[in-house]
Design a protein around this motif. Structure first.
Motif, PDB file in Angstrom:
ATOM      1  N   LEU B  17       0.825  -1.202   0.000  1.00  0.00           N
ATOM      2  CA  LEU B  17       0.000   0.000   0.000  1.00  0.00           C
ATOM      3  C   LEU B  17       0.860   1.254   0.000  1.00  0.00           C
ATOM      4  CD1 LEU B  17      -3.023  -0.768   2.314  1.00  0.00           C
ATOM      5  CD2 LEU B  17      -2.972  -0.418  -0.150  1.00  0.00           C
ATOM      6  N   ARG B  18       1.886   1.244   0.827  1.00  0.00           N
ATOM      7  CA  ARG B  18       2.675   2.473   0.976  1.00  0.00           C
ATOM      8  C   ARG B  18       3.675   2.657  -0.151  1.00  0.00           C
ATOM      9  NH1 ARG B  18       4.536   2.701   6.834  1.00  0.00           N
ATOM     10  NH2 ARG B  18       2.576   2.558   7.953  1.00  0.00           N
ATOM     11  N   GLN B  19       4.443   1.579  -0.425  1.00  0.00           N
ATOM     12  CA  GLN B  19       5.506   1.748  -1.412  1.00  0.00           C
ATOM     13  C   GLN B  19       5.041   1.499  -2.842  1.00  0.00           C
ATOM     14  OE1 GLN B  19       6.672  -0.137   1.472  1.00  0.00           O
ATOM     15  NE2 GLN B  19       7.522   1.741   2.318  1.00  0.00           N
ATOM     16  N   GLY B  20       3.872   0.920  -2.977  1.00  0.00           N
ATOM     17  CA  GLY B  20       3.418   0.583  -4.318  1.00  0.00           C
ATOM     18  C   GLY B  20       4.113  -0.666  -4.821  1.00  0.00           C
ATOM     19  N   ARG B  21       4.485  -0.638  -6.112  1.00  0.00           N
ATOM     20  CA  ARG B  21       5.082  -1.814  -6.710  1.00  0.00           C
ATOM     21  C   ARG B  21       6.563  -1.904  -6.380  1.00  0.00           C
ATOM     22  NH1 ARG B  21       4.661  -3.594 -12.148  1.00  0.00           N
ATOM     23  NH2 ARG B  21       6.227  -2.013 -12.558  1.00  0.00           N
ATOM     24  N   ARG B  22       7.009  -3.100  -6.062  1.00  0.00           N
ATOM     25  CA  ARG B  22       8.439  -3.278  -5.858  1.00  0.00           C
ATOM     26  C   ARG B  22       8.845  -4.566  -6.552  1.00  0.00           C
ATOM     27  NH1 ARG B  22      10.324  -1.492  -0.787  1.00  0.00           N
ATOM     28  NH2 ARG B  22      11.210   0.165  -2.055  1.00  0.00           N
ATOM     29  N   ILE B  23       9.711  -4.409  -7.554  1.00  0.00           N
ATOM     30  CA  ILE B  23      10.157  -5.580  -8.287  1.00  0.00           C
ATOM     31  C   ILE B  23      11.264  -6.250  -7.492  1.00  0.00           C
ATOM     32  CG2 ILE B  23      11.151  -6.409 -10.436  1.00  0.00           C
ATOM     33  CD1 ILE B  23       9.947  -3.890 -11.760  1.00  0.00           C
ATOM     34  N   ALA B  24      10.993  -7.441  -7.004  1.00  0.00           N
ATOM     35  CA  ALA B  24      11.971  -8.128  -6.163  1.00  0.00           C
ATOM     36  C   ALA B  24      12.856  -9.041  -7.001  1.00  0.00           C
ATOM     37  CB  ALA B  24      11.260  -8.931  -5.082  1.00  0.00           C
TER      38      ALA B  24
END
Ligand SMILES: Nc1ncnc2c1ncn2[C@@H]1O[C@H](COP(=O)(O)OP(=O)(O)OP(=O)(O)O)[C@@H](O)[C@H]1O
Ligand SMILES: [Mg+2]
Lengths: 336, 334
Positions: B17-24
């Motif tokens: 919710l806070r950071q949005g998308r994060r490609i791991a």
């Protein structure tokens, strides 16, 4: 099968479960001891006096009924203190469910037949709370402590693992509830035998007690499944507790108030507590505030009933939906 | 050799919710073959743990294919789960249970004889304290318990995500010995760690990941050789003059106050002969070899780097301008 064995052991080893069982045993012991202390076996003189009092009271009722009939026939002028129902059958002693018995006139004597029902309700209430809390904390703590992840590394079939947990929970709880209620009722029956009275246990005493018991057990299992499902959905024990608290405050109290202000008829229809009561006691009679408005003249019965069937449908439907949602979400969720 | 772990094009994006998308993990490939002790390296947040979680069916990848012991993951993971022991990022255990009970419950659930519990507790050095609650364990003891849980199945494939986390020097050495003895017994080991010296000591193969992509892989020796610039440190009486001599001979030389570094020379004889012919005598000639740490920092460092995965085949890198932090190797083989 191995999975269930392991889960059963895990469940039994949980301190929260052990604590609640100890609490149950303690409450049980306290009630038994105080009951024993406050009860004695009535002597023959005491018994015959009580029997006489009961017989006297039955005779009084018969006389009142008789008077009623005669007044209605017109053979007797009504007196000042006469209570006259519309239909005298309402006070016909022959139609009254429970005539006064000797047990009603004995003080300091535990009468099993009179106390069994409230005792059973108490046990059911305790077990329901127990079931809910254990159901929620069992999966909640396991999700939180990484236990589920560790287990999934061994058994990657998530639906199977969750089902094994839920099944073990319900099975264990059912076993415990059966044992607890047998011990509980058995102990009080023995107290009745040994230092009190068993009372009238004929007729439909046992069948109706058994019906309450079965409905109670069902409620215990539903509560446990509900706690389990909500804690699974919220990944945390407190999710379940919070949801219940929020529901009670927002809906049962808040929305009820709003319904009252808006003068909505039959607000109880929307309350889970009504269905809970209907399921447990077989039927609840509720009042519709709007049914007998000022426009209606004459006799108006504004009551309506919820039956145990509708109670069961609502409770089962809600729990079933939440459990299904929990399984669906758990199947696809990223477990970190 | 049969493939034990195959990953192709793995991709995983977390949505928060806070950071949005994060490609791991961003199109990651990996191959681990039977019998390898395979190091899995990458900076913090480069996607190692996420890769292992996806491989073990704990997170759902967005794309890519994975196989473990020949079984498609996650669909057919249950078929091989009994042969894969794994710890993923410092596993947590229920704090109120003893180590013994924790392992016993896992053994029961997995159908492993519960007698194994004492064996593995012994193996990780927890036998004497197995009956204490996990709550009272130190970080290293919890880590040992985690390793014990992975060993419980007598796995064919052991996946260890930072097993050395929290271990004392003796513990690290015990872990190394344990890994070696397991490898000798034929267990394939995939090991992620930030202790590169440790990896260099135990592993025969490595995969290096940066920002969710593989940037290097292959046998450790070859990966290192791929970054070998064939540098030599030369000590002579007059570095300045020697530098000019070697430069005139067409060699690439860097002059320091007390020594020279010659780059790109395969055979050190070239250096000693060039200098000797001019009457300068070499006092010391030391090869400067890259170690895993320098290669790792080079590959995963902050500066712009085109992350072209290379299976290093012993040829020197052709982009030429690598500023390797090259350490001198211990042995003097001039
Ligand atoms: N549950 C999650 N929600 C959001 N982002 C996540 C989650 N798990 C991992 N990430 C992100 O994915 C990226 C990769 O994380 P991962 O844990 O795989 O790294 P890692 O290589 O194991 O790092 P480390 O060496 O520190 O253990 C990081 O940027 C991290 O912030
Ligand atoms: Mg990690």
């Amino acid at each position: 099968m191995n999975l269930v064995r392991a889960e059963l052991e895990r469940l039994a080893a949980r301190r929260f479960v052990q604590l609640m069982v100890v609490l149950l045993a303690a409450a049980f012991a306290v009630t038994v001891v105080t009951t024993l202390a406050g009860s004695h076996r009535p002597g023959p003189a005491e018994l015959s006096r009580a029997q006489a009092q009961a017989a006297e009271s039955v005779r009084q009722m018969e006389m009142t009924y008789d008077r009623c009939l005669r007044i209605r026939e017109g053979t007797l002028p009504p007196g000042e203190n006469d209570y006259l129902p519309r239909d005298c059958a309402q006070i016909d002693p022959a139609q009254i469910e429970e005539l006064p018995s000797a047990a009603d006139y004995l003080s300091g004597v535990f009468v099993f037949a009179k106390e069994a029902e409230p005792l059973l309700y108490f046990l059911i209430a305790f077990l329901t709370l127990f079931g809910f809390l254990v159901g929620a904390s069992y999966i909640g703590a396991d999700l939180n402590s990484g236990g589920v992840v560790n287990l999934l590394l061994w058994r990657p079939r998530r639906p199977l693992v969750l089902a094994a947990k839920l099944g073990t929970l319900l099975g264990g709880l059912l076993g415990l509830s059966v044992l607890a209620s047998a011990a509980y009722l058995g102990a009080f029956w023995l107290i009745g035998q040994a230092s009190g009275l068993v009372g009238r246990t004929g007729g439909d005493f046992w069948p109706s007690l058994a019906a309450i018991w079965v409905r109670g057990l069902m409620l215990v299992l539903l509560a446990a499944a509900l706690g389990f499902a909500v804690a699974t959905l919220g990944r945390h024990t407190s999710a379940a507790l919070g949801t219940v608290a929020a529901y009670v405050v927002v809906w049962e109290l808040g929305a009820r108030l709003v319904f009252q202000i808006l003068e909505v008829g039959r607000p109880d229809r929307y309350m889970l507590s009504s269905y809970l009561a209907a399921w447990l006691s077989g039927e609840v009679r509720l009042w519709d505030n709007n049914a007998c408005g000022p426009g209606i003249s004459g006799y108006c019965d504004g009551s309506y009933t919820l039956t145990w069937t509708s109670g069961l449908v609502v409770l089962l439907g809600l729990t079933g939906a939440l459990v299904a949602a929990a399984f669906t979400v758990f199947r696809r969720r990223d477990l970190i | 050799m049969s493939a034990v772990i195959e990953i192709a094009g793995l991709r995983k994006t977390f949505h928060t919710l806070r950071q949005g998308r994060r490609i791991a993990v961003d199109g990651f490939d990996m191959l681990v073959e039977a019998g390898q002790v395979h190091g899995f390296l990458g900076p913090n947040g480069s996607g190692k743990t996420t890769t292992l979680r996806a491989l073990l069916g704990l997170v759902r990848p967005d794309a890519g294919r994975m196989r473990v012991l020949g079984a498609e993951s996650p669909e057919h993971l249950p078929d091989v789960a009994g042969r894969v022991g794994a710890i993923v990022e410092s596993p947590q255990f229920f704090a109120n249970f003893t180590a013994h009970r924790t392992l016993r419950l896992l053994a029961l659930a997995g159908g492993v004889p519960t007698a194994r519990v004492d064996e593995v507790l012994e193996q990780v050095g927890l036998r004497d304290r197995g009956d204490e609650r996990v709550k009272g364990y130190s970080l290293g003891m919890k880590q040992r318990l985690a390793v014990a849980s992975a060993l419980l199945k007598s796995p064919e494939l052991l996946i260890l995500d930072e097993p050395a986390n929290g271990l004392d020097p003796a513990g690290i050495r015990e872990m190394r010995d344990l890994t070696r003895s397991l490898a000798e017994a034929g267990v394939t080991v995939l090991l992620s760690s930030h202790i590169l010296a440790e990896i260099q000591l135990i592993c025969d193969h490595v995969t290096i990941v940066s920002r969710g992509r593989r940037v290097a892989y292959g046998p450790v020796e070859e990966v290192l050789a791929g970054f070998d610039q064939h540098q030599w440190r030369v000590r002579v009486a007059d570095p300045e003059q020697a530098g000019q001599l070697l430069g005139r001979a067409g060699l690439s030389v860097t002059v320091a106050p007390d020594h020279l570094v010659v780059t790109g020379v395969q055979d050190p004889e070239t250096i000693s002969r060039t200098l000797g012919e001019q009457g300068m005598w070499v006092r010391e000639l030391v090869p400067l070899r890259p170690d895993l740490e320098s290669v790792f920092l080079e590959l995963t460092g902050d500066h712009e780097h085109v992350a072209v995965p290379r299976q290093v085949d012993g040829a020197p890198p052709n982009d030429g301008v690598i500023d390797l932090d090259v350490r001198e190797s211990r042995e003097v083989d001039a």
